[in-house]
Design a protein around this motif. Sequence first.
Motif, mmCIF file in Angstrom:
data_model
loop_
_atom_site.group_PDB
_atom_site.id
_atom_site.type_symbol
_atom_site.label_atom_id
_atom_site.label_comp_id
_atom_site.label_asym_id
_atom_site.label_seq_id
_atom_site.Cartn_x
_atom_site.Cartn_y
_atom_site.Cartn_z
ATOM 1 N N GLU A 5 80.141 56.690 20.275
ATOM 2 C CA GLU A 5 80.112 56.220 21.661
ATOM 3 C C GLU A 5 81.341 56.704 22.427
ATOM 4 O OE1 GLU A 5 77.415 55.237 22.567
ATOM 5 O OE2 GLU A 5 76.785 53.259 21.886
ATOM 6 N N LEU A 6 82.501 56.696 21.764
ATOM 7 C CA LEU A 6 83.718 57.157 22.421
ATOM 8 C C LEU A 6 83.653 58.653 22.731
ATOM 9 C CD1 LEU A 6 86.292 55.134 20.301
ATOM 10 C CD2 LEU A 6 85.834 54.835 22.763
ATOM 11 N N ALA A 7 83.082 59.422 21.804
ATOM 12 C CA ALA A 7 82.943 60.860 22.060
ATOM 13 C C ALA A 7 82.076 61.109 23.291
ATOM 14 C CB ALA A 7 82.341 61.544 20.831
ATOM 15 N N LEU A 8 80.980 60.346 23.376
ATOM 16 C CA LEU A 8 80.109 60.496 24.543
ATOM 17 C C LEU A 8 80.784 59.991 25.812
ATOM 18 C CD1 LEU A 8 76.775 59.524 22.822
ATOM 19 C CD2 LEU A 8 77.326 61.757 23.788
ATOM 20 N N SER A 9 81.657 59.021 25.672
ATOM 21 C CA SER A 9 82.402 58.536 26.830
ATOM 22 C C SER A 9 83.327 59.618 27.376
ATOM 23 C CB SER A 9 83.205 57.288 26.458
ATOM 24 O OG SER A 9 82.350 56.208 26.134
ATOM 25 N N TRP A 10 83.980 60.371 26.475
ATOM 26 C CA TRP A 10 84.807 61.490 26.938
ATOM 27 C C TRP A 10 83.953 62.541 27.646
ATOM 28 C CZ3 TRP A 10 89.720 61.275 27.657
ATOM 29 C CH2 TRP A 10 90.529 60.467 26.869
ATOM 30 N N LEU A 11 82.777 62.815 27.096
ATOM 31 C CA LEU A 11 81.874 63.776 27.754
ATOM 32 C C LEU A 11 81.498 63.298 29.153
ATOM 33 C CD1 LEU A 11 79.102 65.082 25.293
ATOM 34 C CD2 LEU A 11 80.841 66.402 26.512
ATOM 35 N N ASN A 12 81.063 62.061 29.256
ATOM 36 C CA ASN A 12 80.614 61.535 30.543
ATOM 37 C C ASN A 12 81.772 61.413 31.535
ATOM 38 O OD1 ASN A 12 77.971 61.410 29.696
ATOM 39 N ND2 ASN A 12 78.120 59.288 29.020
ATOM 40 N N LYS A 13 82.966 61.079 31.030
ATOM 41 C CA LYS A 13 84.146 61.055 31.898
ATOM 42 C C LYS A 13 84.388 62.447 32.487
ATOM 43 C CE LYS A 13 89.200 60.619 31.471
ATOM 44 N NZ LYS A 13 89.524 59.960 32.745
ATOM 45 N N GLY A 14 84.286 63.476 31.649
ATOM 46 C CA GLY A 14 84.465 64.838 32.149
ATOM 47 C C GLY A 14 83.437 65.199 33.204
ATOM 48 N N GLN B 241 79.507 48.248 27.804
ATOM 49 C CA GLN B 241 80.184 48.816 28.969
ATOM 50 C C GLN B 241 79.571 50.171 29.366
ATOM 51 O OE1 GLN B 241 82.693 47.402 31.090
ATOM 52 N NE2 GLN B 241 81.604 45.743 30.015
ATOM 53 N N MET B 242 79.098 50.931 28.402
ATOM 54 C CA MET B 242 78.412 52.192 28.732
ATOM 55 C C MET B 242 77.105 51.905 29.471
ATOM 56 S SD MET B 242 79.058 54.604 25.393
ATOM 57 C CE MET B 242 78.370 56.062 26.166
ATOM 58 N N ARG B 243 76.437 50.848 29.052
ATOM 59 C CA ARG B 243 75.212 50.474 29.762
ATOM 60 C C ARG B 243 75.521 50.064 31.204
ATOM 61 N NH1 ARG B 243 72.507 46.942 24.815
ATOM 62 N NH2 ARG B 243 71.447 48.701 23.809
ATOM 63 N N LYS B 244 76.611 49.355 31.372
ATOM 64 C CA LYS B 244 77.010 48.971 32.719
ATOM 65 C C LYS B 244 77.361 50.215 33.541
ATOM 66 C CE LYS B 244 80.552 46.353 35.224
ATOM 67 N NZ LYS B 244 81.775 45.527 35.101
ATOM 68 N N ALA B 245 78.058 51.156 32.952
ATOM 69 C CA ALA B 245 78.396 52.399 33.663
ATOM 70 C C ALA B 245 77.128 53.126 34.101
ATOM 71 C CB ALA B 245 79.243 53.300 32.767
ATOM 72 N N GLY B 246 76.093 53.063 33.255
ATOM 73 C CA GLY B 246 74.827 53.706 33.612
ATOM 74 C C GLY B 246 74.216 53.120 34.874
ATOM 75 N N LEU B 247 74.363 51.793 35.058
ATOM 76 C CA LEU B 247 73.846 51.162 36.275
ATOM 77 C C LEU B 247 74.539 51.707 37.516
ATOM 78 C CD1 LEU B 247 73.670 47.423 35.109
ATOM 79 C CD2 LEU B 247 71.748 49.010 35.373
ATOM 80 N N TYR B 248 75.862 51.836 37.428
ATOM 81 C CA TYR B 248 76.610 52.326 38.593
ATOM 82 C C TYR B 248 76.349 53.807 38.845
ATOM 83 C CZ TYR B 248 79.071 47.951 39.165
ATOM 84 O OH TYR B 248 79.369 46.630 39.411
ATOM 85 N N MET C 118 71.728 53.179 17.099
ATOM 86 C CA MET C 118 71.751 54.485 17.770
ATOM 87 C C MET C 118 72.638 54.398 19.000
ATOM 88 S SD MET C 118 68.504 56.681 19.111
ATOM 89 C CE MET C 118 68.732 58.307 19.798
ATOM 90 N N PRO C 119 73.527 55.382 19.217
ATOM 91 C CA PRO C 119 74.434 55.287 20.347
ATOM 92 C C PRO C 119 73.688 55.215 21.659
ATOM 93 C CG PRO C 119 75.087 57.041 18.837
ATOM 94 C CD PRO C 119 73.749 56.572 18.402
ATOM 95 N N VAL C 120 74.223 54.406 22.562
ATOM 96 C CA VAL C 120 73.653 54.289 23.896
ATOM 97 C C VAL C 120 74.454 55.190 24.814
ATOM 98 C CG1 VAL C 120 73.126 52.731 25.794
ATOM 99 C CG2 VAL C 120 72.962 51.932 23.447
ATOM 100 N N THR C 121 73.820 56.089 25.524
ATOM 101 C CA THR C 121 74.550 57.071 26.319
ATOM 102 C C THR C 121 73.978 57.194 27.703
ATOM 103 O OG1 THR C 121 73.199 58.998 25.893
ATOM 104 C CG2 THR C 121 74.744 58.407 24.172
ATOM 105 N N LEU C 122 74.855 57.558 28.624
ATOM 106 C CA LEU C 122 74.379 57.922 29.965
ATOM 107 C C LEU C 122 73.452 59.115 29.898
ATOM 108 C CD1 LEU C 122 77.537 57.673 32.236
ATOM 109 C CD2 LEU C 122 75.393 56.464 32.530
ATOM 110 N N ILE D 102 80.197 47.172 19.811
ATOM 111 C CA ILE D 102 79.274 46.443 20.686
ATOM 112 C C ILE D 102 79.843 46.360 22.097
ATOM 113 C CG2 ILE D 102 78.125 44.234 21.078
ATOM 114 C CD1 ILE D 102 78.115 43.812 18.060
ATOM 115 N N LYS D 103 81.149 46.137 22.217
ATOM 116 C CA LYS D 103 81.775 46.105 23.533
ATOM 117 C C LYS D 103 81.594 47.442 24.254
ATOM 118 C CE LYS D 103 85.445 42.857 22.106
ATOM 119 N NZ LYS D 103 85.227 41.787 23.093
ATOM 120 N N ILE D 104 81.833 48.539 23.521
ATOM 121 C CA ILE D 104 81.712 49.876 24.120
ATOM 122 C C ILE D 104 80.277 50.118 24.596
ATOM 123 C CG2 ILE D 104 81.862 52.351 23.658
ATOM 124 C CD1 ILE D 104 84.073 51.658 21.595
ATOM 125 N N THR D 105 79.318 49.767 23.724
ATOM 126 C CA THR D 105 77.922 49.979 24.067
ATOM 127 C C THR D 105 77.547 49.268 25.357
ATOM 128 O OG1 THR D 105 77.253 50.305 21.772
ATOM 129 C CG2 THR D 105 75.544 49.614 23.308
#
Length: 579
Positions: free
Chosen positions: A126-135, A88-95, A1-5, A83-86
């Motif tokens: 995960e990439l789609a959600l990354s674009w959303l969170n970047k926006g 890094q998204m988790r790390k972004a969530g910490l920040y 399951m995708p990991v998302t902010l 797995i790399k994307i997942t």
Amino acid sequence: MPVTLLSRLAPAILLLGLAGCQTNQPAGSQPVTSQAGANQPAATPATPTPMASLVKSRPLTSTEEAQAKAYDDATRMAVMPGIKITNQMRKAGLYFGAQQFSEALSIYNRILTEWGDTNTSTARSELALSWLNKGQLHKAFGQRREEIAAYQELARLYGEDVDPALRRAVTTGQLYTGEAKVAQGERLQGEQTYRQAMERFCRAPIATVPLAVACAKLGNRLGQSLGERKLTDDALAAYDAVIASHGSNSNNDVRQEVTEAHWRKAVLLAEAQRRQEAVDSFARTVEIGSLSGTRQAIAYAAQALANQASMLDSMGQPAQALAIYEQVIGRYDSRTEDAVIFAVARAQVNKGLILLRQKRPAEVLPLCDAALRKAGERQALQMREVSARAGLLRAQALMQLQRYDDAITAFDAVGNRFGNAKENSLRDLAANAMSAKANAIGLRQSRGRVEQSMVELDKQVAAAEAKPEPERSRDIATVLLAKGVVYTLIGMHDEAIAVYQDIATRFGESRDGKLRESVANASYLRAVSFHDKGQSAEAARLVREFVQRYKPEPEPAIQQLVRRAEDWLEKNRQFDTVG
């Protein structure tokens, strides 16, 4: 399951994400509206302060630093890009949780730069959600152009994909695009974005609940923008479309959106003076919001119930309004959401206003005290306004109770607290308190003069007792009538009614012409005194009895009173259950 902010790592993303797009928090009976003309887009609004400048970042905790390092290690060791994307998204969530938005944004930029071409199913989600969170992070910095560009790239890359998760992400991106355009003053372009997204992604059947939520949000945002442009019928149609498309969905998050549609529809109907329709829509808001049970839906339901009561009061149904205000207080008093606290406090004040009109000041005081406790020291403008109104109402109730010293102290409390406020609404309420204080000071002095006058009138009654009949009875009745009028003028209605009743009891059977005029005057004044003290139905009954009793009387003075009574009944027909 995708990991998302948006869902797992940083609940604070709700400030920027799906909840952040809801500029529709129910704070009062009316939404914020544009001052633009009905057929023109609103002028470019003042640029809001970026969220990133409103929050204070903090360093990562030692635990978070260890987690961030572990995510970097996992990224370095992993072979699969997903797995790399997942990680890094988790790390972004910490920040993001530490409000370090710049660092979170840089991580998303890295994800999209290094692994943006990855084509596995999980990675694409995960990439789609990354674009959303970047926006959304660009939005936090007030960078609307960059925000919209992120959503447009999301739509370019994944807009034709039928995967439900990707369709939901793209649809949400279009929702955010429309909101960003409206926020920039490009209202017509924003509305066009909402319509195009609904046409493209929201045709039945809708595959998943998250997509249904996004589609319902699109409809609500479209209705909101149309309503702010005063296109009431078009806005109502947008809300009706949300209700028709999603009203049968039993998911609580979808029901929350349907609740919002009913709420906004009801507010528009109220503004259009379509009162009964508004009452019905507020009732549906309560019904659907209670079924949903989400915090936002409960907030809508509480506000809707309070607004339903307010509408009924404006329609001349104070008894029904009082009963519904009591429901608001009883049903939601223990809730802790700010919007619900506001609804309960407002209900307490508005219920008190009705009771004050009905001359029931003793019942008003505990409601004001409860509203003041509920509002407390909260600094939101709407809560401070509730505090000011509750304090003002409390002072007015003390005035009705003729506790003038206490009333003056209560008026001073409102003036001292809000007289130097920056907000005009609070300063006006403070000014009203000072004006009413001046009246209380005058009435306090008048009360002393009245007491002295009553002593003199009692002396006149005693002097009249020594006179022979019919002068004795005539003079006593005249003096008592004067006492009743004085009581009426200063608002002591119970005392006035007692004096008028005394005249009728003592002299009601007399055939003396002068006494009959005094008794007729006392009977009429007693009847309308019930109206003055808030018992209008009883007043109407007594006035009608007066007309029936005295209409056959030939004396001109009594006939003049009968005509006054008939005029009173004509002007107050809503209280007359017989005529």
